[in-house]
Scaffold this motif. Structure first.
Motif, PDB file in Angstrom:
ATOM      1  N   PRO A   1      -7.691   6.565 -10.351  1.00 13.61           N
ATOM      2  CA  PRO A   1      -7.041   7.847 -10.695  1.00 13.61           C
ATOM      3  C   PRO A   1      -7.015   8.841  -9.541  1.00 13.61           C
ATOM      4  N   ASP A   2      -7.896   8.671  -8.535  1.00  8.98           N
ATOM      5  CA  ASP A   2      -7.923   9.593  -7.407  1.00  8.98           C
ATOM      6  C   ASP A   2      -6.847   9.289  -6.371  1.00  8.98           C
ATOM      7  N   CYS A   3      -6.102   8.236  -6.561  1.00 11.09           N
ATOM      8  CA  CYS A   3      -5.100   7.831  -5.577  1.00 11.09           C
ATOM      9  C   CYS A   3      -3.929   8.804  -5.591  1.00 11.09           C
ATOM     10  N   SER A   4      -3.481   9.152  -4.394  1.00 11.48           N
ATOM     11  CA  SER A   4      -2.316  10.027  -4.256  1.00 11.48           C
ATOM     12  C   SER A   4      -1.548   9.617  -3.016  1.00 11.48           C
ATOM     13  N   GLY A   5      -0.320   9.149  -3.211  1.00 13.17           N
ATOM     14  CA  GLY A   5       0.475   8.652  -2.101  1.00 13.17           C
ATOM     15  C   GLY A   5       1.294   9.736  -1.448  1.00 13.17           C
ATOM     16  N   VAL A   6       1.818   9.435  -0.271  1.00 12.37           N
ATOM     17  CA  VAL A   6       2.669  10.371   0.455  1.00 12.37           C
ATOM     18  C   VAL A   6       4.143  10.053   0.255  1.00 12.37           C
TER      19      VAL A   6
ATOM     20  N   TYR B   1      -8.785  -3.980  -2.464  1.00 13.18           N
ATOM     21  CA  TYR B   1      -8.003  -5.216  -2.528  1.00 13.18           C
ATOM     22  C   TYR B   1      -8.307  -6.150  -1.358  1.00 13.18           C
ATOM     23  N   VAL B   2      -8.171  -5.648  -0.124  1.00  9.92           N
ATOM     24  CA  VAL B   2      -8.413  -6.502   1.039  1.00  9.92           C
ATOM     25  C   VAL B   2      -9.886  -6.880   1.133  1.00  9.92           C
ATOM     26  N   LEU B   3     -10.761  -5.874   1.123  1.00  4.10           N
ATOM     27  CA  LEU B   3     -12.198  -6.140   1.238  1.00  4.10           C
ATOM     28  C   LEU B   3     -12.843  -6.445  -0.107  1.00  4.10           C
ATOM     29  N   ASN B   4     -12.346  -5.785  -1.155  1.00  8.10           N
ATOM     30  CA  ASN B   4     -13.015  -5.832  -2.463  1.00  8.10           C
ATOM     31  C   ASN B   4     -14.509  -5.590  -2.252  1.00  8.10           C
ATOM     32  N   ILE B   5     -14.787  -4.496  -1.564  1.00  5.82           N
ATOM     33  CA  ILE B   5     -16.113  -4.232  -1.018  1.00  5.82           C
ATOM     34  C   ILE B   5     -17.170  -4.137  -2.121  1.00  5.82           C
TER      35      ILE B   5
ATOM     36  N   TRP C   1       0.823  -1.213   0.000  1.00  2.00           N
ATOM     37  CA  TRP C   1       0.000   0.000   0.000  1.00  2.00           C
ATOM     38  C   TRP C   1       0.862   1.270   0.000  1.00  2.00           C
ATOM     39  N   THR C   2       2.093   1.147  -0.467  1.00  2.00           N
ATOM     40  CA  THR C   2       2.990   2.305  -0.464  1.00  2.00           C
ATOM     41  C   THR C   2       2.713   3.248  -1.633  1.00  2.00           C
ATOM     42  N   TYR C   3       2.517   2.687  -2.823  1.00  2.00           N
ATOM     43  CA  TYR C   3       2.383   3.498  -4.033  1.00  2.00           C
ATOM     44  C   TYR C   3       1.011   3.316  -4.674  1.00  2.00           C
ATOM     45  N   CYS C   4       0.765   4.121  -5.705  1.00  2.00           N
ATOM     46  CA  CYS C   4      -0.517   4.106  -6.413  1.00  2.00           C
ATOM     47  C   CYS C   4      -0.424   3.419  -7.774  1.00  2.00           C
ATOM     48  N   ASN C   5       0.600   2.613  -7.995  1.00  2.00           N
ATOM     49  CA  ASN C   5       0.789   1.984  -9.307  1.00  2.00           C
ATOM     50  C   ASN C   5       0.363   0.522  -9.315  1.00  2.00           C
ATOM     51  N   ASN C   6      -0.643   0.202  -8.517  1.00  2.00           N
ATOM     52  CA  ASN C   6      -1.125  -1.178  -8.441  1.00  2.00           C
ATOM     53  C   ASN C   6      -2.420  -1.334  -9.223  1.00  2.00           C
ATOM     54  N   PRO C   7      -2.760  -2.554  -9.623  1.00  2.00           N
ATOM     55  CA  PRO C   7      -3.977  -2.767 -10.431  1.00  2.00           C
ATOM     56  C   PRO C   7      -5.258  -2.305  -9.753  1.00  2.00           C
ATOM     57  N   TRP C   8      -5.283  -2.300  -8.424  1.00  2.00           N
ATOM     58  CA  TRP C   8      -6.517  -1.937  -7.726  1.00  2.00           C
ATOM     59  C   TRP C   8      -6.652  -0.434  -7.490  1.00  2.00           C
TER      60      TRP C   8
ATOM     61  N   THR D   1      -7.725  10.081  -2.217  1.00  2.00           N
ATOM     62  CA  THR D   1      -7.671   8.820  -1.496  1.00  2.00           C
ATOM     63  C   THR D   1      -6.231   8.359  -1.440  1.00  2.00           C
ATOM     64  N   SER D   2      -5.875   7.747  -0.325  1.00  2.00           N
ATOM     65  CA  SER D   2      -4.505   7.297  -0.131  1.00  2.00           C
ATOM     66  C   SER D   2      -4.344   5.876  -0.668  1.00  2.00           C
ATOM     67  N   PRO D   3      -3.115   5.455  -0.932  1.00  2.00           N
ATOM     68  CA  PRO D   3      -2.890   4.060  -1.368  1.00  2.00           C
ATOM     69  C   PRO D   3      -3.365   3.051  -0.326  1.00  2.00           C
ATOM     70  N   SER D   4      -3.185   3.392   0.963  1.00  2.00           N
ATOM     71  CA  SER D   4      -3.617   2.457   2.005  1.00  2.00           C
ATOM     72  C   SER D   4      -5.134   2.334   2.052  1.00  2.00           C
ATOM     73  N   GLU D   5      -5.837   3.451   1.787  1.00  2.00           N
ATOM     74  CA  GLU D   5      -7.302   3.409   1.771  1.00  2.00           C
ATOM     75  C   GLU D   5      -7.816   2.578   0.603  1.00  2.00           C
ATOM     76  N   GLU D   6      -7.208   2.732  -0.551  1.00  2.00           N
ATOM     77  CA  GLU D   6      -7.636   1.953  -1.719  1.00  2.00           C
ATOM     78  C   GLU D   6      -7.228   0.487  -1.586  1.00  2.00           C
ATOM     79  N   TYR D   7      -6.104   0.249  -0.949  1.00  2.00           N
ATOM     80  CA  TYR D   7      -5.705  -1.139  -0.688  1.00  2.00           C
ATOM     81  C   TYR D   7      -6.723  -1.819   0.227  1.00  2.00           C
ATOM     82  N   TRP D   8      -7.182  -1.079   1.222  1.00  2.00           N
ATOM     83  CA  TRP D   8      -8.180  -1.594   2.172  1.00  2.00           C
ATOM     84  C   TRP D   8      -9.518  -1.873   1.486  1.00  2.00           C
ATOM     85  N   LYS D   9      -9.988  -0.917   0.686  1.00  2.00           N
ATOM     86  CA  LYS D   9     -11.317  -1.038   0.082  1.00  2.00           C
ATOM     87  C   LYS D   9     -11.341  -1.975  -1.123  1.00  2.00           C
TER      88      LYS D   9
END
Length: 677
Positions: A178-183, A225-229, A168-175, A215-223
């Motif tokens: 475009p709103d993703c922005s990492g720190v 990828y982990v949950l696939n809500i 969940w460090t970067y925004c270059n993952n399949p999940w 949205t952060s990479p960790s938030e998108e990873y959570w929603k």
């Protein structure tokens, strides 16, 4: 002469001799191996050989701290502060702690310790209210189901941290969207300093601010990828197999730690209850050194007094006290039931309560220092940097960890801490259910095979948690959290106070506590138990009902049918109380309803201290010629032992009689001139 040649009698003599030589407690009670005592170990001796006791008092305190200090201190308490205006939540929280939390904590500890019984058995104090015990079991079941799902997600993050680069460090993952922005800039090496990381971030701040929603990479990873809500609570979708596997691991670990009951869990808590504080301290030191951390702490501490007028804030404060301290779950009664009778549970209640609430506040500093850091660099208010709910621990923390040197190591430590915090509570939840079942059945077989009961409850809990591992699982988890363990806890605690103080009688209970501790309860606790706690809880319940608002998850609004299910879950624990009361009244003797009601409220004859040596004063058994028939207040175990001794003596006499009849006449005449005697 021929007695020694009789193999049956010789075997019985050998068995009796082994019992005499077995280790005994200070009161002279044997410690059979089936009750958990280790053969050949002369040091640790249980006061209650049938149920067992804690190895020492430190085990009880650490277990209770682990029970009270759980995941809620990390992701629930800071979340409630965040939702209720930061520091404004502190006022109702500490008021509820002083006037409700600590008094009820002491009440439950003394309740379970006095009777040495679980959350069902203690209601011998007033059998009509045994439904309160069943309500506690229902609440513990609900919480145990979804609580272990949160633990399994922590397991999942723990396993996924075993890599050189956190996913969940970067925004270059399949999940990612475009709103993703990492720190953290992808152009920097992983071990770059925090200064370089934040410098690269500042260059892109204007781009982030211009977006409608960041949205952060960790938030998108959570929603994603982990949950696939899914998009709706009714759209379960497929089971998330990695989460399901982690759920199985979580339940297996809980079972292993409880395989010998408090004998095994009491040793595990030496680590599970202490290590989280080390990790929290490390994260706190790291957090306060980050830019903008002071802003988050100010948001955490600065009260917004208009929030205090909202009844929901007070309702959240009350539910958090019960949720965090574990009041009305049945776990406090269960853990205290394994104490020795004269243990100072008043001292323990103060220590554990203060430790728990101090940990909540401490964890809040860690959370809000990181939220302040994130808000500072994103140039947004603190209130906009994280989602509600348990995602706070799986969004804000993971993102902050990516900024630390050797981030996978810190991630492993943090999620291992979450696992330990969760397991400490889960141990007591499972033990509450198992102890209630074993105490209620009470046969020798189920006591010897308590491990089988533990395994059965764990398997059932795993199966019932499977729906929470689907794509809609997070909706159901939050639904259970908001309804199954909220106002129902308030109702159960209030009824318990009323029953003990007014049905059983405050004078009787104060005398019981004095007999157990050697001193009466302090005046403050007497007043709280009788007046303040029940009144405050009642008003909080009324205000909560009046200002009730349906729950939401981000922008998702729960449909009406799901809220109806939530109310059914909440009422399922409360409804046990009137249903069992009516059942008990109908089964009680008496010509009129009033007579039956009076009989159903009367303490059971066996109510009181579990061991005979502690049944003094008004609990002392009446001395008669036939204690089996005329002393119903004696323990079932004592009565059974007495019957067995009489049967052994009868068989011994029969063996002697048969052996003598087979010898010569002179021996018969000399040793037993009257064989019929």
């Amino acid at each position: 002469m021929q007695l020694s040649n009789n193999p049956a009698l010789a075997e019985k003599k050998k068995a009796r001799q082994s019992i005499r030589e077995a280790p005994t407690s200070a009161e002279g009670r044997q410690l059979p191996s089936k009750n958990g005592a280790v053969p050949g170990e002369p040091v640790k001796k249980d006061e209650n050989s049938r149920r067992g006791n804690w190895g020492n008092q430190i085990e009880f305190v650490l277990t209770s701290v682990g029970y009270a200090v759980g995941l809620g201190n990390v992701w629930r308490f800071p979340y409630l502060c965040y939702r209720n205006g930061g520091g404004a939540f502190m006022l109702p929280y500490f008021i509820m702690l002083v006037f409700c939390g600590i008094p009820l904590f002491f009440l439950e500890l003394s309740f379970g310790q006095f009777a040495s019984l679980g959350c069902l058995g203690v209601w011998k104090i007033s059998p009509m209210f045994k439904g309160v015990g069943y309500g506690m079991m229902v609440v513990s079941t609900y919480i145990g189901i979804y609580y272990n799902v949160v633990i399994c997600i922590a397991f999942y993050y723990f396993f996924m941290s075993m890599t050189s680069l956190l996913p969940w460090t970067y925004c270059n993952n399949p999940w990612n969207t475009p709103d993703c922005s990492g720190v953290v800039s992808s152009g920097r090496p992983l071990n770059a300093s925090l200064l370089n990381a934040t410098t690269s971030l500042v260059a892109g701040v204007s781009e982030v601010v211009n977006r409608t929603k960041r949205t952060s990479p960790s938030e998108e990873y959570w929603k994603h990828y982990v949950l696939n809500i899914s998009d709706d609570i009714g759209n379960f979708g497929e089971v998330r197999l990695p989460i399901l596997g982690c759920l199985a691991v979580s339940w297996f670990v809980v079972f292993l730690c409880l395989i010998r009951g408090v004998k095994s869990s009491g040793k595990v808590v030496y680590f599970t209850a202490t290590f989280p504080y080390l990790v929290l301290t490390i994260l706190f030191i790291r957090g306060i050194t980050l830019d903008g951390a002071i802003n988050g702490i100010k948001y955490y501490l600065t009260p917004q007094w208009e929030k205090v007028l909202d009844a929901k804030v007070w309702g959240d404060a009350a539910s958090q006290i019960f949720y965090s301290l574990g009041c009305a779950w049945g776990g406090l009664i269960t853990m205290a039931s394994y104490n020795k009778f004269h243990n100072n549970c008043f001292r323990d209640s103060i220590i554990i309560s203060i430790t728990n609430c101090a940990t909540s506040v401490y964890a809040g500093f860690v959370i809000f220092s990181i939220l302040g850091f994130m808000a500072h660099h994103l140039n947004v208010p603190v209130s906009e940097v994280a989602d509600h709910g348990p995602g706070l621990a799986f969004v804000a923390y993971p993102e902050a960890l990516t900024l630390l040197p050797i981030s996978p190591l810190w991630s492993l430590l943090f999620f291992f801490m979450l696992i330990l915090l969760g397991l400490g509570t889960q141990f007591c939840l499972l033990e509450t259910l198992v102890t209630a079942i074993v105490d209620e059945i009470g046969t020798d077989w189920i006591i010897r095979n308590k491990t089988v009961v533990t395994l059965s409850v764990a398997i059932i809990g795993f199966v019932m948690g499977v729906p929470l591992t689907t794509r809609a699982g997070i909706y159901w988890l939050l639904l259970m959290d908001n309804y199954a363990a909220s106002f129902s806890l308030v109702i159960i605690s209030c009824i318990m106070c009323i029953c003990v103080m007014y049905i059983y009688g405050h004078t009787n209970y104060f005398r019981d506590v004095e007999m157990m501790l050697g001193f009466p309860p302090p005046l403050f606790f007497k007043v709280c138990w009788r007046f303040i706690s029940p009144v405050i809880i009642s008003f909080i319940l009324i205000f909560t009902v009046i200002q009730y608002k349906p729950i939401t998850y981000n922008d998702y609004v729960y449909p009406g049918w799901s809220l109806a299910i939530g109310f059914c879950m909440a009422m399922s624990s409360v409804i046990c109380i009137p249903i069992y009361a009516l059942y008990k009244i109908s089964k009680s003797p008496g010509a009129t309803f009033r007579e039956r009601l009076k009989f159903a409220c009367r303490p059971h004859p066996s109510w009181g201290p579990a061991l005979k040596e502690h049944r003094t004063g008004r609990y002392a058994p009446v001395a008669t010629e036939d204690p089996v028939e005329t002393c119903p207040s004696m323990e079932k175990e004592e009565l059974k032992e007495l019957k067995e001794e009489e049967e052994d003596e009868k068989e011994r006499r029969e063996e002697i009689s048969l052996t003598i009849q087979g010898s010569n006449g002179s021996t018969n005449t000399h040793n037993n001139p009257n064989p019929s005697a």
